[in-house]
Design a protein around this motif. Structure first.
Motif: not given
Length: 292
Positions: A51, A30-32, A44-45, A34-38, A25
């Motif tokens: 990217d 990137r925010a952690r 919602n990602v 955000t990476l977790h959601r990816i 991240a």
């Protein structure tokens, strides 16, 4: 499912690169969260090619992995729920799930004892099938029937897209010999099967009457769907065995269920003609229709 597959493959690549989620991240700015959601394939990602390329570069992904993941990323935009146009026009909701699985598959195995599978049907053959009573589509509803036929044809683009799944089909000889719609329809249909067999990702084999009793005689029609694996060869989604009836479908994904249908498939493979002899038999039957 496609989003989850992308996320899990990205997670596997990150781990293979020796990076924690926090380190990745930070390097990606990137925010952690955000990476977790990816990596969890959250709905919602938005998966953007730029990217994903940045992540692939950071993780040192191979050319093969990069091409596959970028193709999958494109599919989340280009092919996302394309079949939703057919909702409300007779497409059963239990079949919508199957189409989603089909789109995300790396391999699909069909056994068909009675009919040519939808991915190989001609329009004329499909029309005959949907005019039969007792199916999910009311044959008296002209508009619903036509949209169902068009959906079947649209699905066939799966076989020639970038990074298509491997399609393996075993057909009972009865499928070839039962005249659906008459000789002209069957000649066209058998020709379409032969053309599909020229694709590098399509294999069709015939179970001849001479094979005698085989495991498929007890199982009926089924499909086994496999999905991408991570860098260690582990499935990112469990295989699914699909069983369809006139009023619904069953999706089996427990290990013992998968093992049972893999055993049935292996038995039928041992009884089926090889691809060359299958082609010869299909051509022979097409000639018989032409002489009738």
């Amino acid at each position: 499912m496609l989003r989850r597959q992308i996320g899990r493959k990205l997670e596997a690549l990150r781990r293979a690169a020796g990076l924690t989620m926090e380190q990745a991240a930070e390097d990606l700015d990137r925010a952690r969260a955000t990476l977790h959601r990816i990596e969890n394939g959250a709905e919602n990602v938005r998966f953007r090619a730029a990217d994903v390329k940045e992540m692939l570069n950071l993780y040192g992904a191979s050319t093969e992995d990069a091409e596959l993941l970028l193709a999958m990323t494109a599919a989340t935009r280009e092919n996302k729920n394309w079949w939703h146009d057919y909702i409300g026009s007779g497409l059963p909701r239990w079949f919508q799930l199957y189409i989603g699985l089909e789109e995300a598959a790396t391999s699909i195995r069909h056994y068909r004892p009675e009919l040519v599978p939808g991915l190989l049907q001609t329009r004329a053959y499909a029309t005959q099938v949907f005019e039969m009573p007792g199916g999910a589509i009311d044959p008296r509803a002209d508009e619903e029937r036509e949209r169902a036929i068009q959906l079947r044809i649209d699905r066939q683009a799966l076989l020639t897209r970038f990074a298509p799944p491997q399609l393996s089909v075993i057909l009972n000889e009865a499928v070839l010999r039962r005249p659906v719609g008459g000789g002209a329809v069957m000649i066209e249909q058998l020709d379409q099967i032969l053309k599909a067999m020229e694709l590098p990702n399509v294999t069709v084999r015939v179970l001849p009457f001479s094979a005698g009793l085989h495991a498929g005689a007890m199982s009926g029609a089924f499909s086994i769907i496999n999905f991408p694996t991570d860098n260690s060869g582990k499935d990112v989604e469990p295989p699914v065995t699909y069983l369809e009836s006139a009023t619904g479908a069953i999706y089996l994904d427990k290990p013992h269920e998968t093992a049972a249908y893999n055993t049935i498939w292996a038995d039928m493979t041992g009884h089926a003609l090889d691809e060359a002899r299958s082609k010869s038999l299909i051509r022979q039957i097409a000639e018989e229709y032409s002489r009738a």
